[in-house]
Design a protein around this motif. Structure first.
Motif, short mmCIF file in Angstrom:
data_model
loop_
_atom_site.label_atom_id
_atom_site.label_comp_id
_atom_site.label_asym_id
_atom_site.label_seq_id
_atom_site.Cartn_x
_atom_site.Cartn_y
_atom_site.Cartn_z
N SER A 175 43.25 40.66 37.13
CA SER A 175 41.86 40.58 37.80
C SER A 175 41.33 39.24 36.84
O SER A 175 40.63 38.31 37.51
CB SER A 175 41.17 41.79 37.65
OG SER A 175 39.71 41.49 37.90
N SER A 177 42.97 37.13 35.49
CA SER A 177 43.73 35.77 35.80
C SER A 177 43.35 35.41 37.14
O SER A 177 43.95 34.46 37.70
CB SER A 177 45.21 36.21 35.62
OG SER A 177 45.66 36.75 34.24
N ALA A 178 42.46 36.05 37.75
CA ALA A 178 42.16 35.76 39.16
C ALA A 178 42.91 35.99 40.30
O ALA A 178 42.98 35.28 41.28
CB ALA A 178 41.45 34.23 39.27
N ASP A 179 43.92 36.73 39.86
CA ASP A 179 45.08 37.11 41.03
C ASP A 179 44.72 38.24 41.48
O ASP A 179 45.28 39.26 41.20
CB ASP A 179 46.32 37.25 40.19
CG ASP A 179 47.40 37.62 41.14
OD1 ASP A 179 47.12 37.56 42.54
OD2 ASP A 179 48.80 37.69 40.63
N TYR A 180 43.62 38.52 42.47
CA TYR A 180 42.96 39.75 42.84
C TYR A 180 43.86 40.41 43.77
O TYR A 180 43.73 41.87 43.70
CB TYR A 180 41.73 39.31 43.54
CG TYR A 180 40.65 38.65 42.55
CD1 TYR A 180 40.05 39.01 41.58
CD2 TYR A 180 40.49 37.29 43.09
CE1 TYR A 180 39.29 38.50 40.64
CE2 TYR A 180 39.38 36.67 42.16
CZ TYR A 180 39.00 37.17 40.88
OH TYR A 180 38.03 36.45 40.08
N GLN A 207 32.57 42.61 41.11
CA GLN A 207 33.32 41.40 41.75
C GLN A 207 32.47 40.34 42.01
O GLN A 207 31.21 40.62 42.22
CB GLN A 207 33.75 42.07 43.15
CG GLN A 207 35.25 41.20 43.36
CD GLN A 207 35.65 42.06 45.07
OE1 GLN A 207 35.01 42.17 45.88
NE2 GLN A 207 37.10 41.90 44.92
N ARG A 209 31.80 36.96 44.06
CA ARG A 209 32.12 36.09 45.36
C ARG A 209 31.10 35.22 45.79
O ARG A 209 30.06 35.16 45.51
CB ARG A 209 32.48 37.24 46.57
CG ARG A 209 33.52 38.27 46.44
CD ARG A 209 33.82 39.04 47.62
NE ARG A 209 32.79 39.76 48.04
CZ ARG A 209 32.67 40.53 49.04
NH1 ARG A 209 33.51 40.33 49.86
NH2 ARG A 209 31.46 41.17 49.20
#
Length: 275
Positions: A175, A177-180, A207, A209
């Motif tokens: 998360s 690492s922005a690898d959701y 989150q 967005r």
């Protein structure tokens, strides 16, 4: 810890090795050794020490790092299962622990990888205990590596509570690492294990967005009043989705910020958030 002697005896041995130019002392209590000497020392350990002695030395080093990591976690709100013995040292505050951590995290990583590969039962616990300082320092690659090594070890050992915790740690690492997508997969796997184990641990999900710009309706020939205050959205098409969720839990809320791209000197809508 590795040598199994007290600090005074260890310092005396280190001083002798430095005088013989076999070790080089760096800042603080850090020492380095030439690669050739390291390889020779490894050969000597294999030849002169029994497997049980090498195992015991690794266990002492693992225990040292585990207890020290627990001492650091005790200064946070993070709750870890209790150890059988009390930590060997304490820290005045978390900043002091992080100062220690900055000098030791590379060694901790190596210890987890080696002991996890050898299926030391406490190795996955160390991997879990150091997830927070890894994350706090932004060492996400190392956090993933250590958590993965610990997870594989926990699976081989059949330690399901640890598997759940390490899956949650990996979700955190992905998360941040922005690898959701990977984060969600690990969270779901962790949740399934926690549910099976009856460990109803609270989790808070946040989150961020952004949609820029949001899909909308063209103004065309409508006046500003007609565009803003007339018409009906019959199908909800292009509405901005705030939450999509399944299962039980509590929706805490959200912060919605709107920037009006149609601002003029004559009129404007500031996005009060009351629509």
């Amino acid at each position: 810890s590795l040598a199994g002697t007290d600090q005074r005896s260890t310092r005396r041995v280190l001083a002798e090795l430095c005088r013989a130019h076999l070790l080089t002392r760096r800042a603080g209590e850090r020492y380095t050794v030439h690669d050739l000497l390291r390889a020779y020392a490894r050969e000597c350990a294999s030849a002169d020490e029994t497997e049980q002695e090498r195992h015991a030395a690794l266990q002492r080093l693992l225990d040292h790092y585990l207890h020290t990591a627990y001492a650091g976690n005790a200064l946070t709100v993070r709750v870890l299962p209790e150890l059988d013995t009390a930590p060997e040292r304490s820290f005045a505050d978390y900043d002091e622990f992080l100062e220690w951590w900055d000098g030791e995290h590379a060694s901790v990583t190596a210890v987890v990888r080696q002991t996890a590969a050898l299926d030391f039962p406490s190795s996955p616990w160390l991997a879990h205990a150091v997830a927070f300082p890894f994350k706090l320092r932004g060492l996400l690659g190392a956090m993933k590596s250590v958590s993965t090594a610990g997870l594989h070890c926990a699976r081989r050992l059949g330690d399901r509570p640890l598997q759940a915790r390490l899956l949650a740690d990996l979700a955190d690492a992905h998360s941040f690492s922005a690898d959701y997508e990977s984060a969600a997969a690990h969270w779901l796997a962790a949740k399934e294990l926690f549910d099976e184990l009856g460990e109803d641990l609270g989790r808070f999900h946040a989150q961020w967005r952004r949609a820029d710009p949001c899909p909308g309706v063209e103004q065309g020939r409508q006046t500003n009043d007609e565009f803003l205050f007339t018409g009906t959205n019959l199908d909800g098409a292009d509405n901005y989705t705030i939450l999509e969720a399944t299962g039980h839990g509590h929706y805490v809320g959200c912060v919605l910020n709107i920037h009006n791209l149609r601002a003029t000197t004559e009129w404007n809508w500031y996005g009060e958030g009351d629509d």
